[in-house]
Structure formats: C-alpha cells, structure tokens
Design a protein around this motif. Structure first.
Motif, PDB file in Angstrom:
ATOM      1  N   MET A  41       0.847  -1.195   0.000  1.00  0.00           N
ATOM      2  CA  MET A  41       0.000   0.000   0.000  1.00  0.00           C
ATOM      3  C   MET A  41       0.890   1.255   0.000  1.00  0.00           C
ATOM      4  N   THR A  42       0.650   2.167  -0.934  1.00  0.00           N
ATOM      5  CA  THR A  42       1.432   3.401  -0.982  1.00  0.00           C
ATOM      6  C   THR A  42       0.697   4.499  -0.215  1.00  0.00           C
ATOM      7  N   LEU A  43       1.486   5.293   0.481  1.00  0.00           N
ATOM      8  CA  LEU A  43       0.924   6.356   1.295  1.00  0.00           C
ATOM      9  C   LEU A  43       0.472   7.509   0.401  1.00  0.00           C
ATOM     10  N   ASP A  44      -0.719   8.026   0.654  1.00  0.00           N
ATOM     11  CA  ASP A  44      -1.218   9.188  -0.074  1.00  0.00           C
ATOM     12  C   ASP A  44      -0.669  10.435   0.617  1.00  0.00           C
ATOM     13  N   PHE A  45       0.443  10.947   0.088  1.00  0.00           N
ATOM     14  CA  PHE A  45       1.112  12.069   0.744  1.00  0.00           C
ATOM     15  C   PHE A  45       0.252  13.335   0.741  1.00  0.00           C
ATOM     16  N   ALA A  46      -0.526  13.530  -0.314  1.00  0.00           N
ATOM     17  CA  ALA A  46      -1.372  14.733  -0.383  1.00  0.00           C
ATOM     18  C   ALA A  46      -2.399  14.729   0.748  1.00  0.00           C
ATOM     19  N   LYS A  47      -2.991  13.560   0.995  1.00  0.00           N
ATOM     20  CA  LYS A  47      -3.969  13.448   2.094  1.00  0.00           C
ATOM     21  C   LYS A  47      -3.275  13.616   3.445  1.00  0.00           C
ATOM     22  N   ALA A  48      -2.090  13.042   3.576  1.00  0.00           N
ATOM     23  CA  ALA A  48      -1.328  13.162   4.829  1.00  0.00           C
ATOM     24  C   ALA A  48      -0.966  14.619   5.094  1.00  0.00           C
ATOM     25  N   ARG A  49      -0.636  15.335   4.024  1.00  0.00           N
ATOM     26  CA  ARG A  49      -0.272  16.753   4.137  1.00  0.00           C
ATOM     27  C   ARG A  49      -1.473  17.573   4.615  1.00  0.00           C
ATOM     28  N   GLU A  50      -2.614  17.291   4.033  1.00  0.00           N
ATOM     29  CA  GLU A  50      -3.850  17.994   4.416  1.00  0.00           C
ATOM     30  C   GLU A  50      -4.201  17.707   5.883  1.00  0.00           C
ATOM     31  N   ALA A  51      -4.064  16.445   6.275  1.00  0.00           N
ATOM     32  CA  ALA A  51      -4.353  16.064   7.664  1.00  0.00           C
ATOM     33  C   ALA A  51      -3.389  16.758   8.626  1.00  0.00           C
ATOM     34  N   MET A  52      -2.116  16.858   8.241  1.00  0.00           N
ATOM     35  CA  MET A  52      -1.127  17.536   9.078  1.00  0.00           C
ATOM     36  C   MET A  52      -1.553  18.991   9.322  1.00  0.00           C
ATOM     37  N   VAL A  53      -1.954  19.667   8.253  1.00  0.00           N
ATOM     38  CA  VAL A  53      -2.349  21.074   8.378  1.00  0.00           C
ATOM     39  C   VAL A  53      -3.605  21.214   9.229  1.00  0.00           C
ATOM     40  N   GLU A  54      -4.598  20.373   8.986  1.00  0.00           N
ATOM     41  CA  GLU A  54      -5.890  20.508   9.679  1.00  0.00           C
ATOM     42  C   GLU A  54      -5.853  20.001  11.125  1.00  0.00           C
ATOM     43  N   GLN A  55      -5.056  18.958  11.384  1.00  0.00           N
ATOM     44  CA  GLN A  55      -5.081  18.319  12.711  1.00  0.00           C
ATOM     45  C   GLN A  55      -3.917  18.737  13.620  1.00  0.00           C
ATOM     46  N   GLN A  56      -2.811  19.218  13.015  1.00  0.00           N
ATOM     47  CA  GLN A  56      -1.661  19.633  13.833  1.00  0.00           C
ATOM     48  C   GLN A  56      -1.433  21.140  13.775  1.00  0.00           C
ATOM     49  N   ILE A  57      -1.295  21.660  12.559  1.00  0.00           N
ATOM     50  CA  ILE A  57      -0.854  23.048  12.382  1.00  0.00           C
ATOM     51  C   ILE A  57      -1.920  24.057  12.816  1.00  0.00           C
ATOM     52  N   ARG A  58      -3.121  23.942  12.258  1.00  0.00           N
ATOM     53  CA  ARG A  58      -4.193  24.893  12.610  1.00  0.00           C
ATOM     54  C   ARG A  58      -4.520  24.888  14.108  1.00  0.00           C
ATOM     55  N   PRO A  59      -4.671  23.692  14.729  1.00  0.00           N
ATOM     56  CA  PRO A  59      -4.990  23.691  16.160  1.00  0.00           C
ATOM     57  C   PRO A  59      -3.906  24.336  17.026  1.00  0.00           C
TER      58      PRO A  59
END
Length: 217
Positions: free
Chosen positions: A1-19
């Motif tokens: 299974m290959t990691l979807d980096f674009a989705k991971a990037r979005e999750a990082m921004v929404e779940q780590q950076i913004r909070p």
C-alpha cells in the motif's frame, strides 16, 4: 500500500498546524503544497507528516511540523525579504521560506547535508534558495538580512546573529534549557533588541551554542 502524501499533508495542516494557532493563510497554503516527504530522509519518508521531529544524519533533525508552522507565521514574511536560515538540515524550512520571501540564504555545517539539501531544493524548483556549507560561529555573511530563522536552540541569543539583522528585522530563535525552552521573536528595533515570547518547545542545540556544563565537586 502506498501512502497518499497529499492526504497526509492535508491532515497535518488541519489536525496539527491549525490547532496550534497557525492561521496565516500564506503559511497554511505553503504547508499544504510543499512536499515535505521530498525533504525527509528516505528511511523516514512515511513519517514526513507525523507530529514528530525526524532524525537526520549527524544527530540533526527536522523540526516538528507545528514548530515549523509557528516559526513561519511568527516571521510574518510578505515576499519582499532577504532571509537567512541557520541550520539547513534536509532543506524543508528553506523551501518554505523561499516561497514566502524574496530570497533565502541557508547555512549548514555538515557538507553532506548541505549538498543533499541543495540537490533536493534544485529538484523541487526552489530557485530563490542558496545553500552554503558553513558554521554559524565562524561564517561572516558580509551583509544583513530582513529575517533570520534559527533551527537549533541556543543557551543565550548570540550577539553575532543580532548583528546580521537589518534595522526593523526579526529573528525566530529558541533559547534556554531543556525541557522548558522558549521560542522567541527578536525584533531589531531602533533602541536595541525587543524580545517577544512565543511558546515553549524543545530543540537540540546548535553546535557551539549549548550551555557550558556546570563544574561539580
């Protein structure tokens, strides 16, 4: 299974950076578009968007994404600045700074890290960033900068770094003693440095900037 980096990037921004109160739209857009995995060591690429500092060679590391986001926001770049980064590492912060400022000079004391970062930055089209192999405590830039970003901690803020700031410039730097270090924004005001406390964090010391060990009997 290959990691979807674009989705991971979005999750990082929404779940780590913004909070973590990074709300600057330009900074968020850069972090949403910048392929952090390209700058991470191959062995840790799958963790490029995790809430951790990633190890690099020589005991260096990539800062946590939240610290990177807060540093970029604190510098409040508008695209007109010449920026100095002290501690290139993998080159990710330099690439982000390059998108937010006019030009970036980044220095790295380890020749292999400097060469690797330069290759990645060129491959990613970061044409406004120049990498120099240099030690911050021996190097002389021969010029001043509008903003400085220091990616390793210091015991006390070095006077030489302050001297590299133009009047009205600002520097992001982390100082103090682990585990309760403090991130600062140092403003080069007319009447001398003005220090703004940002948040608590912990970083490895820059080489040559660690506290002198206390002598014990």
């Amino acid at each position: 299974m290959t990691l979807d980096f674009a989705k991971a990037r979005e999750a990082m921004v929404e779940q780590q950076i913004r909070p973590w109160d990074v709300l600057d739209v330009r900074v968020l857009n850069v972090l949403l578009r910048m392929p952090r995995e390209a700058y991470a060591p191959a062995a840790h690429r799958a963790l490029a968007y995790a809430d951790i500092a990633l190890p690099l060679a020589h005991g260096e590391s990539m800062m946590k994404p939240v610290v990177e986001g807060r540093a970029l926001q604190a510098l409040a770049l508008d695209g007109s600045e010449d920026v100095l980064e002290i501690g290139t590492g993998g080159g990710f912060m330099a690439a982000c700074l390059g998108r937010l400022a006019r030009s970036v000079t980044t220095i790295e004391r380890h020749a292999d890290l400097a060469a690797g970062a330069q290759a990645t930055l060129l491959a990613q089209g970061a044409t406004s960033v120049s990498v120099e192999h240099a030690d911050a405590f021996a190097w002389e830039p021969g010029r001043q900068f509008d903003a400085i970003c220091v990616t390793g901690a210091v015991d006390t803020v070095p006077e030489r770094f302050l001297g590299w700031l133009r009047p009205g410039g600002r520097m992001f730097i982390v100082h103090g003693h682990a585990p309760a270090m403090e991130a600062l924004l140092v403003h080069a005001d007319v009447n001398g440095p003005r220090i703004e406390s940002l948040f608590e964090t912990e970083l490895a010391y820059l080489a040559g900037a660690a506290p002198v060990p206390a002598f014990a009997f």
